[in-house]
Design an enzyme around this catalytic site. Structure first.
Site, mmCIF file in Angstrom:
data_model
loop_
_atom_site.group_PDB
_atom_site.id
_atom_site.type_symbol
_atom_site.label_atom_id
_atom_site.label_comp_id
_atom_site.label_asym_id
_atom_site.label_seq_id
_atom_site.Cartn_x
_atom_site.Cartn_y
_atom_site.Cartn_z
ATOM 1 N N ASP A 37 -24.698 114.799 97.348
ATOM 2 C CA ASP A 37 -24.188 115.628 96.258
ATOM 3 C C ASP A 37 -23.603 116.899 96.854
ATOM 4 O O ASP A 37 -24.331 117.798 97.286
ATOM 5 C CB ASP A 37 -25.308 115.980 95.280
ATOM 6 C CG ASP A 37 -25.723 114.803 94.413
ATOM 7 O OD1 ASP A 37 -25.035 113.771 94.469
ATOM 8 O OD2 ASP A 37 -26.724 114.918 93.686
ATOM 9 N N GLU A 45 -28.127 105.664 88.099
ATOM 10 C CA GLU A 45 -28.804 104.387 88.329
ATOM 11 C C GLU A 45 -29.921 104.142 87.317
ATOM 12 O O GLU A 45 -30.562 105.088 86.841
ATOM 13 C CB GLU A 45 -29.387 104.369 89.754
ATOM 14 C CG GLU A 45 -28.322 104.475 90.821
ATOM 15 C CD GLU A 45 -28.853 104.809 92.199
ATOM 16 O OE1 GLU A 45 -28.171 104.503 93.196
ATOM 17 O OE2 GLU A 45 -29.959 105.388 92.290
ATOM 18 N N THR A 85 -26.323 98.790 95.282
ATOM 19 C CA THR A 85 -25.971 99.602 96.444
ATOM 20 C C THR A 85 -26.517 98.993 97.737
ATOM 21 O O THR A 85 -27.069 97.901 97.737
ATOM 22 C CB THR A 85 -26.523 101.032 96.283
ATOM 23 O OG1 THR A 85 -27.959 100.966 96.214
ATOM 24 C CG2 THR A 85 -26.002 101.676 95.017
ATOM 25 N N GLU A 108 -21.689 98.499 96.167
ATOM 26 C CA GLU A 108 -21.279 99.773 96.729
ATOM 27 C C GLU A 108 -22.006 99.961 98.060
ATOM 28 O O GLU A 108 -23.040 99.344 98.303
ATOM 29 C CB GLU A 108 -21.658 100.941 95.815
ATOM 30 C CG GLU A 108 -21.006 100.932 94.450
ATOM 31 C CD GLU A 108 -21.472 102.089 93.573
ATOM 32 O OE1 GLU A 108 -22.283 102.922 94.067
ATOM 33 O OE2 GLU A 108 -21.050 102.161 92.410
ATOM 34 N N LEU A 115 -24.254 104.761 101.989
ATOM 35 C CA LEU A 115 -23.963 105.853 102.907
ATOM 36 C C LEU A 115 -22.477 105.931 103.186
ATOM 37 O O LEU A 115 -21.768 104.938 103.086
ATOM 38 C CB LEU A 115 -24.694 105.640 104.241
ATOM 39 C CG LEU A 115 -26.207 105.481 104.209
ATOM 40 C CD1 LEU A 115 -26.708 105.086 105.575
ATOM 41 C CD2 LEU A 115 -26.865 106.766 103.745
#
Length: 541
Positions: free
Chosen positions: A169, A253, A412, A450, A453
């Site tokens: 973020d 999520e 992910t 996705e 990292l």
């Protein structure tokens, strides 16, 4: 203007503001899109091959989720479209597009690279910040027009969570100020751990059906927000805007905020903590216990489940033969995970009703919690709300719920390999991805992926290509790459991306690296730059 919760127990530290990492100066690099990338003489392993796990002493029973299914007709010749996530601060606090000229140059470059489209977060904290039902879509409208002009498609995330407080973020976008005001008056509106620490990342699902947000329930607020989006962009839905990803928790999520990284509360590979101590969750637990005829079970979460940064064997609940497998443990975990499923289903039911017939796909995101996966209890998954253990599949119920609503299962950690993880953490991202692929295949739900990292090396791309195939389990219908930034346009990184997009368009049959050529030690959601660095000292990017 920086906006924070007034709660004194907030995880947010006002002094820990990160500088924005924007996408400026990219316009000078778009020439890379025209480069003719060299062919990589490297090969990805088949997902049918035996995975070598890090823990040689893992018991036979621990292999339950690692078993591969029989091979079925695959989609290896099918194109897997690649999208690229836009910067978190694509839209400014003021509601306008940040760096529009640089963004346009970036979109031109991505188009020339063969990318299908881009993904953007539609932040609740930006769009409805001026008051209830007061929506500002202007910046997003400008972006949609720019994406369309460049011949790209758009995935839009309904982001009902806070930006900030997690690794990756790069800016801070709290929940809307008027929501934070309600939280300051009633701190139980947000998730709470056993120590009473409040987490303002997302509204607690315990109050989903209560009119706690100035006369509206959280579900009603999310519904009104999505309906406003539909009305504003109805002429673009199914054409330019091809997917709506519905946020259902922290980081968008479907999970509890069991591993908050703000202020160092949690560090990889800690087990995390249960988030069921706001008054609404406690009331629900008590009611469930009463219905079971055992009032004592409803007095709170497990007393022996440890703290954020402990390991399973250091606790009474998660250890090998711990309380997690007792009658009480099963009751609690069933309740905790069921509440999460009900929350997801309620939001997705609203989204289904709003976007049905628009031509847009709906998707939901599930976290790739791969640490302690090779243990019996799967502690880190349990605290996040995924009731997945050595003998119970926690992803099938989620896949069934998504299938019921016609929602794409977005997962992910598609780029991670077991051999890149620290032995002590008992990780198996490959085993976890394989389990999810099998679960989505079994219920017939579409799977997209996705990377967790930021990675630019051939080894990471190779693993994505591997998991995109349907040799075993469900192949990917799409992949979204994290994330657009200046580093992506460095010559070697850009060549790797262009080659990756080309390979995905050809069904993932091109040879790619067997290893991570960058020699980077990969940990969950962050990169440890040096063996000499301790986990607690890793810089958040």
């Amino acid at each position: 203007m920086a906006l924070t919760s007034c709660s004194s127990t907030s995880f947010i530290n006002k002094k820990e503001r990160k500088n924005y990492r924007t996408h400026d100066d990219i316009s000078s690099m778009i020439c890379f899109a025209k480069m003719n990338p060299p062919s990589c003489n490297l090969k990805a392993k088949s997902s049918n091959q035996e995975v070598q796990f890090l823990n040689p002493n893992m018991e036979e029973k621990e292999k339950f989720h690692m078993l591969t299914s029989s091979t079925h007709s695959n989609n290896s010749s099918t194109k897997v479209p690649v999208f690229v996530m836009l910067p978190l601060d694509t839209i400014s606090i003021g509601g306008n597009m940040n760096k529009p000229r640089a963004m346009n140059a970036s979109l031109m470059a991505l188009k020339s690279a063969g990318v299908e489209g881009v993904m953007v977060d539609c932040w609740w904290g930006l769009v409805e910040k001026d008051g209830p039902l007061k929506y500002n879509w202007e910046g997003y409208d400008e972006l949609v027009k720019m994406v369309q002009a460049n011949g790209l498609k758009l995935q839009v995330v309904m982001s009902f969570h806070q930006c900030g407080g997690n690794v990756g973020d790069s800016c801070s976008i709290p929940l809307p100020p008027w929501v934070l005001e309600e939280i300051s008056k009633n701190p139980d509106l947000v998730y709470t751990d056993r120590s009473g620490r409040r987490n303002p990342e997302y509204i607690s699902l315990g109050c989903d059906q209560l009119p706690v947000l100035r006369g509206r329930t959280p579900i009603q607020v999310y519904t009104d927000y999505m309906r406003s989006f539909r009305e504003r962009f109805k002429n673009c839905l199914g054409d330019v805007i091809v997917e709506i990803q519905v946020g259902m928790g922290p980081c968008g999520e479907l999970r509890y905020p069991s591993y908050p990284e703000s202020n160092g509360t949690w560090r990889f590979p800690g087990i995390g903590e249960f988030q069921c101590y706001d008054k609404y969750m406690k009331a629900s637990l008590a009611a469930s216990a009463d219905a079971m005829g055992n009032e004592s079970w409803g007095r709170g979460g497990p007393h022996d489940s440890g703290q954020y940064n402990q390991f399973p064997e250091e606790t009474g609940f998660f250890k090998k033969d711990g309380t997690w497998n007792s009658e009480y443990g099963q009751f609690f975990l069933e309740w905790y995970s069921r509440k999460l499923l009900e929350h997801g289903d309620n939001i997705l039911a609203s989204a289904e009703g709003i976007f049905k017939g628009t031509g847009c796909k709906l998707s939901g995101k599930v976290a790739g919690i791969h640490w302690h996966y090779n243990t019996r209890s799967h502690a880190a998954e349990l605290t996040a709300g995924y009731y997945n253990t050595r003998n119970k599949d926690g992803y099938l119920p989620i896949a069934r719920m998504f299938a019921k609503r016609g929602v794409v299962f977005n997962f992910t950690c598609m780029e991670m390999r077991d051999g890149e993880q620290p032995h002590s953490a008992n990780c198996s991202p490959e085993g976890l991805v394989r389990q999810v692929k099998n679960a989505t295949r079994d219920v017939g739900v579409e799977l997209a992926g996705e990377n967790a990292l930021e990675r630019y090396d051939g080894g990471g791309y190779a693993q994505v290509l591997n998991t995109s195939r349907a040799d075993s389990g469900n192949g990917l219908s799409a992949f979204t790459y994290l994330r657009l930034n200046k580093r992506l346009f460095e010559p070697d990184n850009w060549r790797n991306l262009v080659e990756f997009v080309k390979n995905m368009s050809e069904g993932g049959n091109t040879r790619l690296p067997e290893y991570d050529s960058s020699r980077t030690d990969l940990y969950v959601r962050f990169v440890k730059q040096s063996h000499a660095k301790k986990t607690a000292e890793v810089a958040v990017v």
